[in-house]
Scaffold this motif. Sequence first.
Motif, PDB file in Angstrom:
ATOM      1  N   ARG A  47       0.832  -1.220   0.000  1.00 38.49           N
ATOM      2  CA  ARG A  47       0.000   0.000   0.000  1.00 38.49           C
ATOM      3  C   ARG A  47       0.864   1.267   0.000  1.00 38.49           C
ATOM      4  O   ARG A  47       0.430   2.295   0.504  1.00 38.49           O
ATOM      5  CB  ARG A  47      -0.879  -0.002   1.257  1.00 38.49           C
ATOM      6  CG  ARG A  47      -1.853  -1.140   1.367  1.00 38.49           C
ATOM      7  CD  ARG A  47      -2.472  -1.171   2.785  1.00 38.49           C
ATOM      8  NE  ARG A  47      -3.398  -2.255   2.979  1.00 38.49           N
ATOM      9  CZ  ARG A  47      -3.060  -3.530   3.203  1.00 38.49           C
ATOM     10  NH1 ARG A  47      -1.806  -3.885   3.251  1.00 38.49           N
ATOM     11  NH2 ARG A  47      -3.980  -4.448   3.370  1.00 38.49           N
ATOM     12  N   TRP A  48       2.106   1.136  -0.449  1.00 35.07           N
ATOM     13  CA  TRP A  48       3.059   2.227  -0.285  1.00 35.07           C
ATOM     14  C   TRP A  48       2.578   3.544  -0.868  1.00 35.07           C
ATOM     15  O   TRP A  48       2.809   4.606  -0.296  1.00 35.07           O
ATOM     16  CB  TRP A  48       4.421   1.849  -0.849  1.00 35.07           C
ATOM     17  CG  TRP A  48       5.457   2.899  -0.548  1.00 35.07           C
ATOM     18  CD1 TRP A  48       6.156   3.627  -1.450  1.00 35.07           C
ATOM     19  CD2 TRP A  48       5.880   3.337   0.744  1.00 35.07           C
ATOM     20  NE1 TRP A  48       7.007   4.497  -0.811  1.00 35.07           N
ATOM     21  CE2 TRP A  48       6.842   4.323   0.555  1.00 35.07           C
ATOM     22  CE3 TRP A  48       5.534   2.992   2.046  1.00 35.07           C
ATOM     23  CZ2 TRP A  48       7.486   4.978   1.596  1.00 35.07           C
ATOM     24  CZ3 TRP A  48       6.152   3.632   3.094  1.00 35.07           C
ATOM     25  CH2 TRP A  48       7.115   4.621   2.868  1.00 35.07           C
ATOM     26  N   SER A  49       1.876   3.517  -1.965  1.00 38.42           N
ATOM     27  CA  SER A  49       1.399   4.787  -2.561  1.00 38.42           C
ATOM     28  C   SER A  49       0.459   5.500  -1.597  1.00 38.42           C
ATOM     29  O   SER A  49       0.473   6.728  -1.502  1.00 38.42           O
ATOM     30  CB  SER A  49       0.712   4.534  -3.899  1.00 38.42           C
ATOM     31  OG  SER A  49      -0.420   3.693  -3.718  1.00 38.42           O
ATOM     32  N   TYR A  54       0.702   9.342   4.273  1.00 40.23           N
ATOM     33  CA  TYR A  54       0.267   9.583   5.652  1.00 40.23           C
ATOM     34  C   TYR A  54       1.232  10.538   6.343  1.00 40.23           C
ATOM     35  O   TYR A  54       2.415  10.611   5.995  1.00 40.23           O
ATOM     36  CB  TYR A  54       0.202   8.278   6.456  1.00 40.23           C
ATOM     37  CG  TYR A  54      -0.874   7.299   6.019  1.00 40.23           C
ATOM     38  CD1 TYR A  54      -1.966   7.684   5.266  1.00 40.23           C
ATOM     39  CD2 TYR A  54      -0.784   5.961   6.379  1.00 40.23           C
ATOM     40  CE1 TYR A  54      -2.937   6.771   4.878  1.00 40.23           C
ATOM     41  CE2 TYR A  54      -1.750   5.044   6.002  1.00 40.23           C
ATOM     42  CZ  TYR A  54      -2.824   5.463   5.248  1.00 40.23           C
ATOM     43  OH  TYR A  54      -3.781   4.561   4.861  1.00 40.23           O
ATOM     44  N   ASP A  55       0.716  11.213   7.370  1.00 43.54           N
ATOM     45  CA  ASP A  55       1.569  12.104   8.163  1.00 43.54           C
ATOM     46  C   ASP A  55       2.668  11.309   8.878  1.00 43.54           C
ATOM     47  O   ASP A  55       3.772  11.810   9.047  1.00 43.54           O
ATOM     48  CB  ASP A  55       0.744  12.861   9.216  1.00 43.54           C
ATOM     49  CG  ASP A  55      -0.172  13.913   8.589  1.00 43.54           C
ATOM     50  OD1 ASP A  55       0.127  14.358   7.463  1.00 43.54           O
ATOM     51  OD2 ASP A  55      -1.172  14.258   9.240  1.00 43.54           O
ATOM     52  N   ASN A  56       2.335  10.088   9.295  1.00 49.44           N
ATOM     53  CA  ASN A  56       3.290   9.276  10.038  1.00 49.44           C
ATOM     54  C   ASN A  56       3.242   7.823   9.527  1.00 49.44           C
ATOM     55  O   ASN A  56       2.632   6.961  10.156  1.00 49.44           O
ATOM     56  CB  ASN A  56       2.956   9.340  11.537  1.00 49.44           C
ATOM     57  CG  ASN A  56       3.961   8.612  12.400  1.00 49.44           C
ATOM     58  OD1 ASN A  56       4.967   8.111  11.923  1.00 49.44           O
ATOM     59  ND2 ASN A  56       3.666   8.522  13.688  1.00 49.44           N
ATOM     60  N   PRO A  57       3.912   7.535   8.414  1.00 52.25           N
ATOM     61  CA  PRO A  57       3.903   6.170   7.887  1.00 52.25           C
ATOM     62  C   PRO A  57       4.504   5.163   8.878  1.00 52.25           C
ATOM     63  O   PRO A  57       4.048   4.016   8.964  1.00 52.25           O
ATOM     64  CB  PRO A  57       4.735   6.229   6.618  1.00 52.25           C
ATOM     65  CG  PRO A  57       4.982   7.656   6.333  1.00 52.25           C
ATOM     66  CD  PRO A  57       4.648   8.448   7.545  1.00 52.25           C
ATOM     67  N   ALA A  58       5.493   5.574   9.645  1.00 46.49           N
ATOM     68  CA  ALA A  58       6.099   4.672  10.631  1.00 46.49           C
ATOM     69  C   ALA A  58       5.079   4.317  11.711  1.00 46.49           C
ATOM     70  O   ALA A  58       5.045   3.172  12.187  1.00 46.49           O
ATOM     71  CB  ALA A  58       7.335   5.303  11.264  1.00 46.49           C
ATOM     72  N   GLY A  59       4.244   5.260  12.093  1.00 50.02           N
ATOM     73  CA  GLY A  59       3.194   4.989  13.072  1.00 50.02           C
ATOM     74  C   GLY A  59       2.219   3.945  12.549  1.00 50.02           C
ATOM     75  O   GLY A  59       1.758   3.085  13.303  1.00 50.02           O
ATOM     76  N   TRP A  60       1.922   4.033  11.235  1.00 53.61           N
ATOM     77  CA  TRP A  60       1.029   3.049  10.628  1.00 53.61           C
ATOM     78  C   TRP A  60       1.656   1.658  10.695  1.00 53.61           C
ATOM     79  O   TRP A  60       0.989   0.681  11.051  1.00 53.61           O
ATOM     80  CB  TRP A  60       0.738   3.438   9.172  1.00 53.61           C
ATOM     81  CG  TRP A  60      -0.266   2.561   8.501  1.00 53.61           C
ATOM     82  CD1 TRP A  60      -1.610   2.713   8.493  1.00 53.61           C
ATOM     83  CD2 TRP A  60       0.009   1.374   7.740  1.00 53.61           C
ATOM     84  NE1 TRP A  60      -2.202   1.701   7.786  1.00 53.61           N
ATOM     85  CE2 TRP A  60      -1.227   0.861   7.304  1.00 53.61           C
ATOM     86  CE3 TRP A  60       1.164   0.695   7.386  1.00 53.61           C
ATOM     87  CZ2 TRP A  60      -1.330  -0.293   6.537  1.00 53.61           C
ATOM     88  CZ3 TRP A  60       1.064  -0.455   6.618  1.00 53.61           C
ATOM     89  CH2 TRP A  60      -0.184  -0.940   6.201  1.00 53.61           C
ATOM     90  N   VAL A  61       2.938   1.538  10.382  1.00 50.42           N
ATOM     91  CA  VAL A  61       3.626   0.249  10.419  1.00 50.42           C
ATOM     92  C   VAL A  61       3.677  -0.274  11.856  1.00 50.42           C
ATOM     93  O   VAL A  61       3.448  -1.470  12.096  1.00 50.42           O
ATOM     94  CB  VAL A  61       5.037   0.354   9.812  1.00 50.42           C
ATOM     95  CG1 VAL A  61       5.824  -0.928  10.031  1.00 50.42           C
ATOM     96  CG2 VAL A  61       4.963   0.668   8.325  1.00 50.42           C
ATOM     97  N   HIS A  62       3.945   0.608  12.818  1.00 51.89           N
ATOM     98  CA  HIS A  62       3.950   0.186  14.229  1.00 51.89           C
ATOM     99  C   HIS A  62       2.583  -0.368  14.622  1.00 51.89           C
ATOM    100  O   HIS A  62       2.494  -1.404  15.297  1.00 51.89           O
ATOM    101  CB  HIS A  62       4.293   1.374  15.145  1.00 51.89           C
ATOM    102  CG  HIS A  62       5.756   1.647  15.257  1.00 51.89           C
ATOM    103  ND1 HIS A  62       6.580   0.968  16.114  1.00 51.89           N
ATOM    104  CD2 HIS A  62       6.540   2.544  14.615  1.00 51.89           C
ATOM    105  CE1 HIS A  62       7.801   1.434  16.008  1.00 51.89           C
ATOM    106  NE2 HIS A  62       7.806   2.395  15.099  1.00 51.89           N
ATOM    107  N   MET A  63       1.534   0.313  14.221  1.00 51.29           N
ATOM    108  CA  MET A  63       0.178  -0.114  14.562  1.00 51.29           C
ATOM    109  C   MET A  63      -0.130  -1.479  13.935  1.00 51.29           C
ATOM    110  O   MET A  63      -0.661  -2.377  14.602  1.00 51.29           O
ATOM    111  CB  MET A  63      -0.853   0.924  14.089  1.00 51.29           C
ATOM    112  CG  MET A  63      -2.286   0.534  14.399  1.00 51.29           C
ATOM    113  SD  MET A  63      -3.463   1.627  13.621  1.00 51.29           S
ATOM    114  CE  MET A  63      -3.163   1.301  11.896  1.00 51.29           C
ATOM    115  N   VAL A  64       0.222  -1.650  12.660  1.00 55.82           N
ATOM    116  CA  VAL A  64      -0.018  -2.924  11.984  1.00 55.82           C
ATOM    117  C   VAL A  64       0.782  -4.039  12.663  1.00 55.82           C
ATOM    118  O   VAL A  64       0.251  -5.125  12.925  1.00 55.82           O
ATOM    119  CB  VAL A  64       0.336  -2.826  10.481  1.00 55.82           C
ATOM    120  CG1 VAL A  64       0.353  -4.200   9.827  1.00 55.82           C
ATOM    121  CG2 VAL A  64      -0.645  -1.908   9.766  1.00 55.82           C
TER     122      VAL A  64
END
Length: 163
Positions: A47-49, A54-64
């Motif tokens: 889903r990289w595009s 996102y404002d915080n892509p790292a936060g999304w990865v942490h959440m996942v």
Amino acid sequence: MASAEQQFDEFYTRHYAIVAAQIALYLGDRAEAEDIAQEAFCRAWNRWSQVSSYDNPAGWVHMVAHRLAISRWRRLRTALTHRLRYRTEVVPPPDPGRVDLVSALATLPDAHRRVVVLHYLADLGVDEIAAREGVPVGTVKSWLHRGRTRLATALDQREGASQ
């Protein structure tokens, strides 16, 4: 301008170790945490595009990664619960010597059996047994002697019968 692949490679290099360490602390298993971190980054790449915007892509990865860890923990807990609930327990057969002793004890009169058990199995002294039973010390000694004699006879008979 860097390609999406180069952006993701930089993102992965910068954040992978942090995500893996966080999940390892949560799970207590470094190898499992690395697998989960890899899975989270694979989902981010797919889903990289969208994730890169996102404002915080790292936060999304942490959440996942955190959700994947919770899901994996729940599956393991469910499997363990099922395994414990439905496993067949193998109970070893009773020790033949113990069976013989219990059978021989059953042949003694109640008073003799009580004092033999209290003295040899509960490690009570003759004085303590006398006080507990409300009888003189000499009576306890007599019961012990008679109980041991009958017990020896019963065990000898059992041993002779099994040969």
